[in-house]
Design an enzyme around this catalytic site. Structure first.
Site, PDB file in Angstrom:
ATOM      1  N   ILE A 214       9.671   4.704   0.614  1.00 48.16           N
ATOM      2  CA  ILE A 214       9.863   3.342   1.098  1.00 48.16           C
ATOM      3  C   ILE A 214       8.925   2.368   0.396  1.00 48.16           C
ATOM      4  O   ILE A 214       9.310   1.251   0.032  1.00 48.16           O
ATOM      5  CB  ILE A 214       9.677   3.296   2.628  1.00 48.16           C
ATOM      6  CG1 ILE A 214      10.828   4.038   3.320  1.00 48.16           C
ATOM      7  CG2 ILE A 214       9.603   1.855   3.126  1.00 48.16           C
ATOM      8  CD1 ILE A 214      10.628   4.215   4.823  1.00 48.16           C
TER       9      ILE A 214
ATOM     10  N   SER B 266       2.430   2.872  -2.395  1.00 47.09           N
ATOM     11  CA  SER B 266       3.700   2.437  -2.986  1.00 47.09           C
ATOM     12  C   SER B 266       4.086   3.239  -4.221  1.00 47.09           C
ATOM     13  O   SER B 266       4.777   2.732  -5.103  1.00 47.09           O
ATOM     14  CB  SER B 266       3.630   0.944  -3.322  1.00 47.09           C
ATOM     15  OG  SER B 266       2.413   0.596  -3.946  1.00 47.09           O
ATOM     16  N   THR B 267       3.674   4.499  -4.290  1.00 49.86           N
ATOM     17  CA  THR B 267       4.017   5.316  -5.456  1.00 49.86           C
ATOM     18  C   THR B 267       5.314   6.097  -5.259  1.00 49.86           C
ATOM     19  O   THR B 267       5.756   6.800  -6.167  1.00 49.86           O
ATOM     20  CB  THR B 267       2.882   6.307  -5.782  1.00 49.86           C
ATOM     21  OG1 THR B 267       2.620   7.134  -4.640  1.00 49.86           O
ATOM     22  CG2 THR B 267       1.613   5.558  -6.170  1.00 49.86           C
TER      23      THR B 267
ATOM     24  N   TYR C 256       1.216  10.914  16.034  1.00 46.88           N
ATOM     25  CA  TYR C 256       1.870   9.976  15.115  1.00 46.88           C
ATOM     26  C   TYR C 256       2.486   8.808  15.874  1.00 46.88           C
ATOM     27  O   TYR C 256       2.290   7.639  15.513  1.00 46.88           O
ATOM     28  CB  TYR C 256       2.949  10.722  14.320  1.00 46.88           C
ATOM     29  CG  TYR C 256       3.813   9.831  13.460  1.00 46.88           C
ATOM     30  CD1 TYR C 256       3.323   9.292  12.280  1.00 46.88           C
ATOM     31  CD2 TYR C 256       5.130   9.545  13.829  1.00 46.88           C
ATOM     32  CE1 TYR C 256       4.125   8.481  11.476  1.00 46.88           C
ATOM     33  CE2 TYR C 256       5.935   8.742  13.021  1.00 46.88           C
ATOM     34  CZ  TYR C 256       5.430   8.211  11.860  1.00 46.88           C
ATOM     35  OH  TYR C 256       6.228   7.405  11.073  1.00 46.88           O
TER      36      TYR C 256
ATOM     37  N   THR D 294       0.830  -1.199   0.000  1.00 47.77           N
ATOM     38  CA  THR D 294       0.000   0.000   0.000  1.00 47.77           C
ATOM     39  C   THR D 294       0.868   1.253   0.000  1.00 47.77           C
ATOM     40  O   THR D 294       2.019   1.230   0.432  1.00 47.77           O
ATOM     41  CB  THR D 294      -0.960   0.017   1.202  1.00 47.77           C
ATOM     42  OG1 THR D 294      -0.218   0.070   2.427  1.00 47.77           O
ATOM     43  CG2 THR D 294      -1.852  -1.213   1.211  1.00 47.77           C
TER      44      THR D 294
END
Length: 264
Positions: free
Chosen positions: A19, A15-16, A154, A13
């Site tokens: 990392i 993943s454009t 976060y 997910t």
């Protein structure tokens, strides 16, 4: 050590870039079919082209879906082939003072960083269990254990991922499906490079040197005293997704350069 995942299909997910894209490239290099995901047609198309340039023979499926809500996750699920490997990389981060972080912000981080992985694991892991083999990986952060004072929201979401990963590993015990977390530390991803670009132009120093300065200023306990590369993080993920890692489950695997100052 020779890692091959021929015949396996992996979903990574978000993943454009960064990392996520490095993980997708690493898995494609092992022979796995890879499903890449992003929030826009343009970003997904660009990432697919970059992945195929790196691995021309790779089998790549591209799906546009926003995983910050249940509808977007379901849209992704409805577009998927069978999945053997799930890498929950989707996540957001940003500096905000605790006393200025309202409920809407907390919910945004919870939905994206935690619930996207909950929803995908709940939908995809049962079929892995039925087939007797699978891999589920959560991309957490050293901030899960080293909560940043300026990003409490976060850090909490990343700590929750560790609990989710460990609990799901117990739920799938003995099934042939492993569940683990990978905890990157400061990493020279697209976001960090963009943040340092103005300084690079001003000083003439290269990005790697500026990233090392950043690490030592903000994470002085780093033992490697530099930022990791996205490929260094991806290498750990590819290994933990492989058949070679069959005895590792329920683990929190650090790729933090030694930032977290303990021996466990």
């Amino acid at each position: 050590m020779h890692i091959r995942l021929d015949g396996k299909t992996a979903l990574v997910t978000a993943s454009t870039g960064g990392i996520g894209l490095a993980i997708a490239k690493g898995l494609a290099a092992t022979g796995a079919q890879v499903v890449i995901n992003g929030r826009s047609e343009a970003s997904v198309a660009k990432a697919k082209a970059e992945l195929l340039a790196a691995a021309p023979s790779a089998s790549v499926v591209a799906v546009v879906a926003d995983l910050s809500n249940a509808e977007g996750v379901q849209q992704l699920i409805d577009s998927l082939p069978h999945i053997d490997i799930l890498v929950n990389n989707a996540g957001i981060y940003g500096v905000r003072d605790f006393f200025e972080t309202d409920d809407a912000c907390w919910d945004e981080y919870w939905q994206t960083n935690v619930m996207s992985g909950v929803r995908l694991s709940r939908a995809l892991a049962p079929a892995m269990q039925a087939r007797g083999w699978g891999r589920v990986v959560f991309i957490a952060s050293e901030s899960a254990r080293n909560i940043p004072a300026d990003m409490v929201h976060y850090g909490v979401s990343k700590t929750a991922q560790l609990a989710l990963s460990r609990g799901l590993a117990k739920r799938l015990a003995g099934s042939g499906v492993t569940v683990n977390s990978v905890l990157p530390g400061p990493t020279l991803s697209d976001g960090l490079a963009q943040m340092l670009e103005e300084e690079r132009v001003r000083t003439g120093k290269d990005i790697e040197a500026l990233a090392a300065d950043f690490v030592m200023a903000h994470r002085p306990t780093s033992l490697i005293q530099r930022a990791a590369t996205v490929d260094e993080v991806a290498n750990m993920v590819v290994y933990i997704c492989s058949t070679l890692a069959s005895a590792t489950s329920g683990a929190a695997l650090r790729v933090d350069g030694g930032v977290v100052d303990d021996i466990l």
